[in-house]
Design a protein around this motif. Sequence first.
Motif, PDB file in Angstrom:
ATOM      1  N   VAL A 107       0.827  -1.211   0.000  1.00  0.00           N
ATOM      2  CA  VAL A 107       0.000   0.000   0.000  1.00  0.00           C
ATOM      3  C   VAL A 107       0.859   1.257   0.000  1.00  0.00           C
ATOM      4  O   VAL A 107       0.575   2.228  -0.709  1.00  0.00           O
ATOM      5  CB  VAL A 107      -0.947  -0.008   1.223  1.00  0.00           C
ATOM      6  CG1 VAL A 107      -1.757   1.284   1.301  1.00  0.00           C
ATOM      7  CG2 VAL A 107      -1.867  -1.215   1.158  1.00  0.00           C
ATOM      8  N   TRP A 108       1.922   1.249   0.806  1.00  0.00           N
ATOM      9  CA  TRP A 108       2.772   2.423   0.959  1.00  0.00           C
ATOM     10  C   TRP A 108       3.852   2.407  -0.137  1.00  0.00           C
ATOM     11  O   TRP A 108       4.909   1.783   0.003  1.00  0.00           O
ATOM     12  CB  TRP A 108       3.414   2.426   2.337  1.00  0.00           C
ATOM     13  CG  TRP A 108       2.393   2.422   3.440  1.00  0.00           C
ATOM     14  CD1 TRP A 108       1.792   3.508   4.009  1.00  0.00           C
ATOM     15  CD2 TRP A 108       1.847   1.283   4.105  1.00  0.00           C
ATOM     16  NE1 TRP A 108       0.914   3.127   4.988  1.00  0.00           N
ATOM     17  CE2 TRP A 108       0.919   1.758   5.073  1.00  0.00           C
ATOM     18  CE3 TRP A 108       2.040  -0.094   3.984  1.00  0.00           C
ATOM     19  CZ2 TRP A 108       0.207   0.917   5.894  1.00  0.00           C
ATOM     20  CZ3 TRP A 108       1.322  -0.940   4.808  1.00  0.00           C
ATOM     21  CH2 TRP A 108       0.415  -0.441   5.752  1.00  0.00           C
ATOM     22  N   ASP A 207       0.654   6.126   1.464  1.00  0.00           N
ATOM     23  CA  ASP A 207      -0.311   5.546   0.537  1.00  0.00           C
ATOM     24  C   ASP A 207      -0.814   6.646  -0.399  1.00  0.00           C
ATOM     25  O   ASP A 207      -1.455   7.611   0.055  1.00  0.00           O
ATOM     26  CB  ASP A 207      -1.472   4.937   1.325  1.00  0.00           C
ATOM     27  CG  ASP A 207      -2.500   4.294   0.416  1.00  0.00           C
ATOM     28  OD1 ASP A 207      -2.236   4.149  -0.796  1.00  0.00           O
ATOM     29  OD2 ASP A 207      -3.580   3.932   0.927  1.00  0.00           O
ATOM     30  N   ARG A 211      -6.001   5.575   1.392  1.00  0.00           N
ATOM     31  CA  ARG A 211      -6.874   4.578   2.013  1.00  0.00           C
ATOM     32  C   ARG A 211      -6.505   4.333   3.467  1.00  0.00           C
ATOM     33  O   ARG A 211      -7.323   3.864   4.252  1.00  0.00           O
ATOM     34  CB  ARG A 211      -6.804   3.257   1.229  1.00  0.00           C
ATOM     35  CG  ARG A 211      -7.480   3.297  -0.124  1.00  0.00           C
ATOM     36  CD  ARG A 211      -7.342   1.974  -0.845  1.00  0.00           C
ATOM     37  NE  ARG A 211      -5.943   1.676  -1.139  1.00  0.00           N
ATOM     38  CZ  ARG A 211      -5.526   0.555  -1.744  1.00  0.00           C
ATOM     39  NH1 ARG A 211      -6.425  -0.371  -2.077  1.00  0.00           N
ATOM     40  NH2 ARG A 211      -4.247   0.361  -1.967  1.00  0.00           N
ATOM     41  N   THR A 212      -5.277   4.642   3.865  1.00  0.00           N
ATOM     42  CA  THR A 212      -4.825   4.454   5.242  1.00  0.00           C
ATOM     43  C   THR A 212      -4.317   5.791   5.794  1.00  0.00           C
ATOM     44  O   THR A 212      -3.692   6.584   5.067  1.00  0.00           O
ATOM     45  CB  THR A 212      -3.694   3.416   5.320  1.00  0.00           C
ATOM     46  OG1 THR A 212      -2.605   3.848   4.495  1.00  0.00           O
ATOM     47  CG2 THR A 212      -4.172   2.057   4.836  1.00  0.00           C
TER      48      THR A 212
END
Length: 265
Positions: A107-108, A207, A211-212
Amino acid sequence: MHHQRSFRKASAHCTTGCRWVSSSGSNGGRQIPHSSDRMFLWAGGNERRSIYQKVREYDVLDKKKTVTALKAGEDRAILLGLGMVVLSIMMYFVLGIPILRSYSDRVWTDETSCTVVNSTIACDVNCSYGCGTECRRYSRYPCLQVFVSLNSSGKVVQLLHNEETHDSNPECFYIPKCRKDYAATRVVVQNISEHLRSQHTVQCFVDPTDRTDSAILTQIYGRVAVFHSLFWPTCTLIGGTVIIAMVKLTQYLSIMCEGVSRIKR
C-alpha cells in the motif's frame, strides 16, 4: 689325400665345439643353425610377447581406472547440477513468489519527506514469551506512538516502523521482542523515541490513494528485497543448468572422439 683333409676339417669342427654344421649338396655349403639355438630364439620371442601382453594389460587397466574415475566425477557433477536446480525452484516458491506478491500488494508505495510532530510512550501493551516446551509467560512493552506531518500535503498521520508493525499492532510505532525484563525493553523504546526527535525530519512511505491514515518508515518488501529474492534463485538455476549442459557436452564430444579413433583404426 682328399679324404684325409675332409677328416681333419670334420675333427677340427668337432674339437672346437662349434654349433654350426656344414652340409653339401642342395644347401650349397650354407651353415644351418643348431636346434638349441632355434629353441632359444623361440623362447626369447615368447618372453617378448609375454612382456608386451603385460604392458598391454597394464595400459588397459589404467584406461579402465581413468574411465571409471571420469564416470564417477561426471555423475557427481550431474547430481550437483540437479541439486542446484531443485534448490533454486524451492527458493522461488519459498522466497521469490511470496515477496513478489507482497511487493505487488503493498500500500505504501510513494516516498516523501515527513516532519516528526510528536513521539511519546502512550501506554503499555501485554505480551507473552516462551519459557520452554509448552510454557508461556506474560510481560508487557511500552507502546510508542509517533505522529508526522507530510511535507507534500501537510496532513498529519501516524508513523509505523514497517508493514509487519501495521499487521501486528497499528497503534504502536515499534513492537519490541517480548522480554521478562520490562525495564530493559522500556530503555530501548525510549532510545528510539529520542532518536526520532533528534532527526526531526525523516523519509517515509505513504499511501498515494489515502486509504490508510498512516505512513511507514522502512519497507520490508521493497525493490531491493524483490531483487535479492529473484536474483539468487536465478543464479542458482543458471549455474545448475550450465553444469549439467557442460557434462552432457563433454560426454557427447568424448563419444565422437572415440568413434573417429575407431574409424581411423
